[in-house]
Design a protein around this motif. Structure first.
Motif, PDB file in Angstrom:
ATOM      1  N   ASP A 204     -11.476  28.805  59.185  1.00 59.30           N
ATOM      2  CA  ASP A 204     -12.728  28.718  58.423  1.00 59.30           C
ATOM      3  C   ASP A 204     -12.484  28.712  56.918  1.00 59.30           C
ATOM      4  OD1 ASP A 204     -14.215  28.710  60.765  1.00 59.30           O
ATOM      5  OD2 ASP A 204     -14.330  30.903  60.833  1.00 59.30           O
ATOM      6  N   GLU A 205     -11.250  28.993  56.499  1.00 60.00           N
ATOM      7  CA  GLU A 205     -10.951  29.038  55.066  1.00 60.00           C
ATOM      8  C   GLU A 205     -10.964  27.622  54.495  1.00 60.00           C
ATOM      9  OE1 GLU A 205      -7.993  32.050  53.691  1.00 60.00           O
ATOM     10  OE2 GLU A 205      -7.357  31.966  55.785  1.00 60.00           O
ATOM     11  N   ARG A 206     -11.565  27.471  53.344  1.00 62.31           N
ATOM     12  CA  ARG A 206     -11.680  26.163  52.704  1.00 62.31           C
ATOM     13  C   ARG A 206     -11.155  26.220  51.274  1.00 62.31           C
ATOM     14  NH1 ARG A 206     -12.131  24.995  57.144  1.00 62.31           N
ATOM     15  NH2 ARG A 206     -13.755  23.815  58.253  1.00 62.31           N
ATOM     16  N   GLN A 207     -10.744  25.073  50.799  1.00 66.81           N
ATOM     17  CA  GLN A 207     -10.286  24.999  49.418  1.00 66.81           C
ATOM     18  C   GLN A 207     -11.452  25.202  48.459  1.00 66.81           C
ATOM     19  OE1 GLN A 207     -10.602  22.248  51.330  1.00 66.81           O
ATOM     20  NE2 GLN A 207     -12.099  21.033  50.192  1.00 66.81           N
ATOM     21  N   THR A 208     -11.144  25.686  47.272  1.00 62.13           N
ATOM     22  CA  THR A 208     -12.139  25.788  46.205  1.00 62.13           C
ATOM     23  C   THR A 208     -11.617  25.069  44.973  1.00 62.13           C
ATOM     24  OG1 THR A 208     -11.245  27.902  45.401  1.00 62.13           O
ATOM     25  CG2 THR A 208     -13.019  27.991  47.047  1.00 62.13           C
ATOM     26  N   ILE A 209     -12.535  24.507  44.211  1.00 54.89           N
ATOM     27  CA  ILE A 209     -12.187  23.819  42.969  1.00 54.89           C
ATOM     28  C   ILE A 209     -13.107  24.330  41.869  1.00 54.89           C
ATOM     29  CG2 ILE A 209     -12.101  21.599  41.762  1.00 54.89           C
ATOM     30  CD1 ILE A 209     -11.418  20.266  44.384  1.00 54.89           C
ATOM     31  N   LEU A 210     -12.509  24.791  40.776  1.00 55.13           N
ATOM     32  CA  LEU A 210     -13.258  25.202  39.588  1.00 55.13           C
ATOM     33  C   LEU A 210     -12.938  24.231  38.461  1.00 55.13           C
ATOM     34  CD1 LEU A 210     -12.568  29.073  39.531  1.00 55.13           C
ATOM     35  CD2 LEU A 210     -14.396  27.849  40.731  1.00 55.13           C
ATOM     36  N   ILE A 211     -13.960  23.848  37.707  1.00 49.62           N
ATOM     37  CA  ILE A 211     -13.752  23.058  36.498  1.00 49.62           C
ATOM     38  C   ILE A 211     -14.213  23.895  35.318  1.00 49.62           C
ATOM     39  CG2 ILE A 211     -14.355  20.958  35.239  1.00 49.62           C
ATOM     40  CD1 ILE A 211     -14.718  19.552  37.861  1.00 49.62           C
TER      41      ILE A 211
END
Length: 805
Positions: A505-512
């Motif tokens: 269930d873990e998903r990637q995260t992206i911060l800008i």
């Protein structure tokens, strides 16, 4: 004044010639273009030290072996600098020198080295001397025609006569062409390029639809000719590359081994020798990109699907069979006898990189990355001075990297591949910047109207956090495409040949710039289109849980087993980290608990995985018992065999029926085995692993290849005197495609009073394929048994297993 004029004109001519060869060989004909490795400076602790080690250790020792083994001397003799016969074993040994020159060219652009450059210049001078007046260059034939010995049997009596089989005349040239372009671009020196163009002009004259219709038995010249085309703009070199591809399948002597059994556009399956195959597919991709050839593109896309969906190992390794150094039937993927040649893994990376550049789909980089960190990287040790040719997924201790090989294609391929790795990290279109791989680096990238400095800071592959800074020369709108690996999207391998045991269930995260961002995933890439400006920060976090991978049920070798993966890395159990040095007998929990930790002092610093397992032992009555659960340690697969020979296992049984118990103390197992032809495979004949048939490559076997038509023997010195009345032998026979057949005859002797005596049998011992061959005789009490084997008249022979009762 007249002298000055002549100098000016001469300089102008030199400038015009140089400018005609100034085109970048970066694959600018592809829809998506790779960013050259020269634009990327590695700053990480994983790849940068390896690239430096390749420059300081691998390339120098490889050149050293080329000197000590006679590869360089072959050029010296052919060039009139020395005398003597051809010095080495194979006529393709010329190519090792030029492959290492190519690696040196790449390395010199990262590590300027006047000493290395001067040495390469001296080699190029010798290569030039060895070239015949009309451009022909093949030291084996030239030396023979000078009166020093005979031409190699693979070469044929006339030039090019056996070029479609084993002469390797065109293969040698292909590697030289690639080296020539690389060295010209690295140094501006065109001596090797001129040698190559002279050679290519001869090949163009001698081959063609209106001349000699043939093709290289070992592909690579196709890629070399495309590089000559790109650097010169001369269309004839591109046309010649396409001719060599299209000529396949047009002769009656074509064969699957060299992918010449069909026209290339009619091929849909990966068959034959795996290195030949991947080089051909890569050459087809190059031609397809330039000519927009849809038939080529359709063929290699279908071939890729067959390869990845049915014939690839979980490490990315390819080529299950040692007999043809290549592909076996679908789903036949044995582990201990896996071939997985290092060169084939490198060729697969070439192929997948080109397919990505054509299609823009992340699945090609998923395979590339899996191969890069596992199947290819295992080919060289941490010290950079020992190499694997095959890369098995399991070992009973017989496997060990070697300093060099008689056929040394793998070390020389490592030399040229390692320094080029930074060139796989980024790709571009006029308005897209692709981030394909993750490693700390600084890059200067120009695409379309944009110039961008980009940095990555990460501990990948140990951690999944990647901090990126995007610094455009001036603010502008463009798209950054960040690859989200398949392993982070619950896909162990494209196509389903391998899958994770459970979904995460873990998903990637992206911060800008510190703010969470929802991104669209397209073809495996997160799409970020915005107006970028100096200092923009992108933070990617790819969760890296430890996961188990299972194989398609049609892969019988992996039934009841799983492999362990974290991020892009596959893990294995190896002897130094586990009690008693045994790992082949492990039985895992079906629902294991894992703990990952980084160990700075182990193997130059590495992540390890800890879990629980039990050891299986076979009892004297044939039953199996399991020991108590103990903690075991798993290391990344690419690091195994850096601490000496011993057991290793990647696919770990969770079912007792799939386990390989420690053998019971039988008469044969406890005896000391020796042979008239000793080698490490001797341990196979008493390992208590019964084959399914004589051509079973699942388990190890012993063979006498290439010997034939002679007597050989196997001897057992027993632990103590035993009463013996029966010997069982299971012969190895690899059929029409191999070099071993069941023997013509065998006898059994026993040691008595210091001499050997033949046992009394009712009749001549039968020799049977795919079955136990049994010698029954009146009981004898002895401390020694010797089995004498008369090898087949025309072929060699081998043994799977021997039982003494």
């Amino acid at each position: 004044m007249q002298e000055t004029g002549r100098i000016f004109i001469a300089a102008a001519i030199v400038l015009m010639v140089a400018s005609s060869c100034s085109r970048n060989t970066a694959d600018d004909n592809y829809p998506i273009r790779p960013v050259p490795f020269t634009s990327v400076k590695m700053t990480d602790n994983f790849w940068a030290p390896r690239i430096k080690m390749n420059h300081e250790v691998t390339i120098p020792i490889a050149f050293g072996y080329c000197e000590s083994t006679g590869r360089v001397k072959n050029f010296e003799i052919a060039g009139g600098l020395d005398t003597g016969a051809f010095q080495t074993i194979y006529p393709f040994d010329d190519s090792d020198v030029t492959k290492i020159i190519e690696g040196a060219a790449y390395s010199l652009q990262t590590y300027p080295d006047p000493v290395l450059e001067a040495y390469v210049d001296s080699l190029i001078w010798k290569i030039g001397l060895a070239q015949e007046d009309d451009g022909y260059l093949y030291t084996n034939r030239t030396i023979a025609e000078m009166g020093y010995g005979k031409v190699h049997e693979w070469a044929g009596e006339k030039r090019w006569e056996k070029t479609n089989i084993l002469s390797h005349e065109l293969y040698n040239l292909g590697h030289m062409y690639e080296a020539a372009v690389a060295y010209y671009q690295a140094t501006g020196k065109r001596e090797l390029l001129d040698i190559s163009l002279k050679s290519a002009d001869l090949v163009d004259k001698d081959f063609g639809w209106d001349a000699f219709v043939s093709y290289p038995g070992h592909q690579v010249i196709e890629m070399g000719l495309v590089k000559l085309y790109r650097v010169t703009g001369e269309r004839k070199y591109l046309d010649l590359a396409k001719f060599f591809l299209d000529a396949r399948g047009t002769r009656p002597d074509g064969e699957e081994y060299s992918q010449s059994h069909k026209k290339v556009v009619d091929q849909t399956e990966a068959v034959g020798h795996s290195v030949r195959a991947t080089y051909m597919y890569s050459g087809m991709a190059d031609v397809a990109a330039i000519l927009k050839d849809q038939a080529y593109l359709n063929a290699i896309t279908k071939i890729w699907e067959d390869l990845v969906y049915r014939k690839m190992y979980i490490t990315g390794g390819i080529g299950a069979s040692g007999g043809n150094e290549g592909f076996a039937e679908p789903y036949h993927l044995p582990n201990m006898s896996a071939y997985c040649e290092t060169c084939a893994s490198i060729g697969s990376i070439f192929f997948n990189h080109r397919l990505f550049s054509l299609h823009g789909e992340g699945k090609y980089f998923d395979v590339l990355e899996k191969t890069l960190y596992n199947g290819a990287l295992s080919g060289v040790n941490l010290a950079g001075d020992r190499f694997f040719y095959p890369n098995p997924l399991e070992s009973d201790g017989r496997h060990e990297r070697s300093a060099w090989f008689g056929c040394a294609c793998c070390p020389s391929n490592v030399c040229r591949f390692i320094p080029a790795i930074p060139g796989y990290i980024y790709s571009v279109t006029d308005n897209d910047l692709y981030i394909n791989l993750f490693a700390s680096n600084n890059a200067d990238i120009a695409f379309g109207s944009h110039k961008v400095k980009i940095t990555q800071e990460t501990s990948y592959p140990w951690e999944g956090k990647v901090n990126m800074t995007v610094d455009p020369e001036k603010p502008g709108k463009f798209t950054v495409r960040i690859r989200i690996p398949g392993w982070a999207r619950n896909e162990a391998m494209p196509g389903g040949l391998y899958s994770f045991s459970s979904q995460s269930d873990e998903r990637q995260t992206i911060l800008i710039n510190g703010q969470p961002t929802e991104t669209r995933i397209e073809n495996g890439y997160a799409i970020i289109t915005r107006r970028w400006q100096t200092g923009d920060r992108v933070e990617l976090d790819l969760p890296m849980p430890v996961r188990t991978v299972v194989a398609d049920e049609r892969v019988k070798e992996d039934e009841g087993k799983y492999a362990v993966q974290r991020g892009p890395l596959m893990f294995c159990a190896e002897w130094p980290d586990n009690r008693d040095g045994h790992v082949l007998n492990l039985v895992m929990d079906e629902q294991p608990l894992f703990r990952a930790e980084f160990v700075p002092g182990l193997l130059n610093g590495t992540e390890v995985v800890k879990t629980m397992a039990r050891q299986a032992r076979r009892n004297a009555d044939g039953t199996v018992s399991l020991g108590d659960a103990e903690e075991i340690t798993l290391i990344p697969y690419h690091l195994w065999n850096n601490r000496g020979r011993g057991e290793m296992k990647m696919w770990l049984p969770y079912r007792e029926s799939a386990a390989r118990p420690t053998p019971a103390p039988t008469v044969a197992f406890t005896g000391k085995v020796t042979a008239s032809t000793p080698n490490r495979a001797l341990s196979a004949i008493n390992d208590q692993l019964e084959p399914a048939n004589s051509n079973d490559h699942t388990w190890p076997y012993y063979h006498w290849w290439p010997k034939n038509n002679r007597w050989e023997w196997i001897r057992f010195d027993l632990a103590r005197p035993e009463k013996i009345s029966r010997i069982k032998v299971y012969w190895f026979d690899d059929g029409p495609s191999g070099g071993c057949r069941i023997p013509d005859e065998w006898t059994v002797e026993y040691l008595s009073g210091g001499s050997w005596k033949k046992v009394e049998t009712a009749s001549l011992l039968a020799v049977t394929k795919d079955a136990w061959n049994i010698a029954e005789f009146n009981p004898v009490t002895t401390a020694g048994i010797r089995i004498n084997v008369r090898l087949n008249r025309e072929f060699s022979s081998g043994i799977h297993e021997i039982i003494i009762e």
